[in-house]
Motif scaffolding. Structure first.
Motif, PDB file in Angstrom:
ATOM      1  N   GLU A  22     -22.061 -86.385  15.912  1.00 16.88           N
ATOM      2  CA  GLU A  22     -21.027 -87.196  16.547  1.00 16.88           C
ATOM      3  C   GLU A  22     -21.499 -87.801  17.861  1.00 16.88           C
ATOM      4  O   GLU A  22     -21.014 -88.835  18.278  1.00 16.88           O
ATOM      5  CB  GLU A  22     -19.743 -86.386  16.741  1.00 16.88           C
ATOM      6  CG  GLU A  22     -19.881 -85.160  17.594  1.00 16.88           C
ATOM      7  CD  GLU A  22     -20.277 -83.914  16.814  1.00 16.88           C
ATOM      8  OE1 GLU A  22     -20.284 -82.853  17.432  1.00 16.88           O
ATOM      9  OE2 GLU A  22     -20.600 -83.989  15.623  1.00 16.88           O
ATOM     10  N   TRP A  25     -22.763 -91.469  17.758  1.00 10.25           N
ATOM     11  CA  TRP A  25     -21.791 -92.560  17.750  1.00 10.25           C
ATOM     12  C   TRP A  25     -20.897 -92.544  18.987  1.00 10.25           C
ATOM     13  O   TRP A  25     -20.082 -93.444  19.167  1.00 10.25           O
ATOM     14  CB  TRP A  25     -20.918 -92.455  16.498  1.00 10.25           C
ATOM     15  CG  TRP A  25     -21.716 -92.310  15.263  1.00 10.25           C
ATOM     16  CD1 TRP A  25     -21.826 -91.198  14.498  1.00 10.25           C
ATOM     17  CD2 TRP A  25     -22.560 -93.292  14.640  1.00 10.25           C
ATOM     18  NE1 TRP A  25     -22.674 -91.424  13.443  1.00 10.25           N
ATOM     19  CE2 TRP A  25     -23.138 -92.701  13.509  1.00 10.25           C
ATOM     20  CE3 TRP A  25     -22.880 -94.615  14.938  1.00 10.25           C
ATOM     21  CZ2 TRP A  25     -24.005 -93.376  12.666  1.00 10.25           C
ATOM     22  CZ3 TRP A  25     -23.740 -95.289  14.101  1.00 10.25           C
ATOM     23  CH2 TRP A  25     -24.296 -94.672  12.987  1.00 10.25           C
ATOM     24  N   GLY A  26     -21.036 -91.550  19.843  1.00 11.00           N
ATOM     25  CA  GLY A  26     -20.155 -91.402  21.006  1.00 11.00           C
ATOM     26  C   GLY A  26     -20.276 -92.509  22.032  1.00 11.00           C
ATOM     27  O   GLY A  26     -19.271 -93.037  22.510  1.00 11.00           O
ATOM     28  N   LEU A  29     -18.802 -95.778  20.892  1.00  9.15           N
ATOM     29  CA  LEU A  29     -17.353 -95.638  20.789  1.00  9.15           C
ATOM     30  C   LEU A  29     -16.698 -95.715  22.163  1.00  9.15           C
ATOM     31  O   LEU A  29     -15.643 -96.331  22.322  1.00  9.15           O
ATOM     32  CB  LEU A  29     -17.012 -94.316  20.101  1.00  9.15           C
ATOM     33  CG  LEU A  29     -15.595 -94.109  19.625  1.00  9.15           C
ATOM     34  CD1 LEU A  29     -15.167 -95.242  18.708  1.00  9.15           C
ATOM     35  CD2 LEU A  29     -15.461 -92.793  18.909  1.00  9.15           C
ATOM     36  N   LYS A  79     -18.147 -84.014  11.193  1.00 13.57           N
ATOM     37  CA  LYS A  79     -17.739 -84.570  12.489  1.00 13.57           C
ATOM     38  C   LYS A  79     -18.508 -85.854  12.791  1.00 13.57           C
ATOM     39  O   LYS A  79     -17.957 -86.816  13.298  1.00 13.57           O
ATOM     40  CB  LYS A  79     -17.977 -83.564  13.613  1.00 13.57           C
ATOM     41  CG  LYS A  79     -16.979 -82.461  13.670  1.00 13.57           C
ATOM     42  CD  LYS A  79     -17.265 -81.594  14.882  1.00 13.57           C
ATOM     43  CE  LYS A  79     -16.313 -80.449  14.978  1.00 13.57           C
ATOM     44  NZ  LYS A  79     -16.604 -79.588  16.118  1.00 13.57           N
ATOM     45  N   THR A  83     -16.743 -89.532  13.300  1.00 11.82           N
ATOM     46  CA  THR A  83     -16.942 -90.363  14.484  1.00 11.82           C
ATOM     47  C   THR A  83     -17.541 -91.704  14.103  1.00 11.82           C
ATOM     48  O   THR A  83     -17.180 -92.739  14.650  1.00 11.82           O
ATOM     49  CB  THR A  83     -17.854 -89.641  15.499  1.00 11.82           C
ATOM     50  OG1 THR A  83     -17.366 -88.329  15.710  1.00 11.82           O
ATOM     51  CG2 THR A  83     -17.890 -90.371  16.819  1.00 11.82           C
ATOM     52  N   CYS A  84     -18.449 -91.696  13.140  1.00 12.28           N
ATOM     53  CA  CYS A  84     -19.053 -92.932  12.648  1.00 12.28           C
ATOM     54  C   CYS A  84     -17.981 -93.854  12.061  1.00 12.28           C
ATOM     55  O   CYS A  84     -17.949 -95.047  12.350  1.00 12.28           O
ATOM     56  CB  CYS A  84     -20.104 -92.602  11.599  1.00 12.28           C
ATOM     57  SG  CYS A  84     -20.783 -94.015  10.737  1.00 12.28           S
TER      58      CYS A  84
END
Length: 99
Positions: A22, A25-26, A29, A79, A83-84
């Motif tokens: 995750e 991709w954090g 995001l 997870k 998130t992706c």
């Protein structure tokens, strides 16, 4: 009695397996968050549109970098995929809203 034996070296830290999680991709995001704020709180004048598109371009580049990591090293679990998916949906919504 004195010995001149060298001190034992500490055990090495466990190496990261390099798989995408995750955290991959954090950052994109988090960077996509200001785009809807710009859209809702401004009159979408030229400087704000340039800022919004610049942020979306940066998010797109970081997303591609995340996918390169997934292709090279694999994935790490639900997870990371959640998130992706959240990143890709929010990116698509923001691009659609700005177009």
């Amino acid at each position: 009695m004195r010995t001149d034996a060298p001190a034992p070296e500490p055990a090495p830290e466990p190496a990261s397996d390099g798989k995408a999680s995750e955290g991959t991709w954090g950052v994109p995001l988090v960077l996509v968050i200001p785009v809807p704020l710009i859209r809702y709180l401004s009159d979408l004048s030229t400087p704000w549109l340039v800022t919004a598109w610049s942020l979306l371009a940066l998010v797109a580049v970081l997303t591609v970098a995340g996918w390169v990591s997934v292709v090279r090293h694999g994935r790490r679990g639900a997870k990371g995929w959640g998130t992706c998916l959240l990143l890709h949906v929010s990116l698509a919504v923001q691009v659609t809203a700005l177009v």
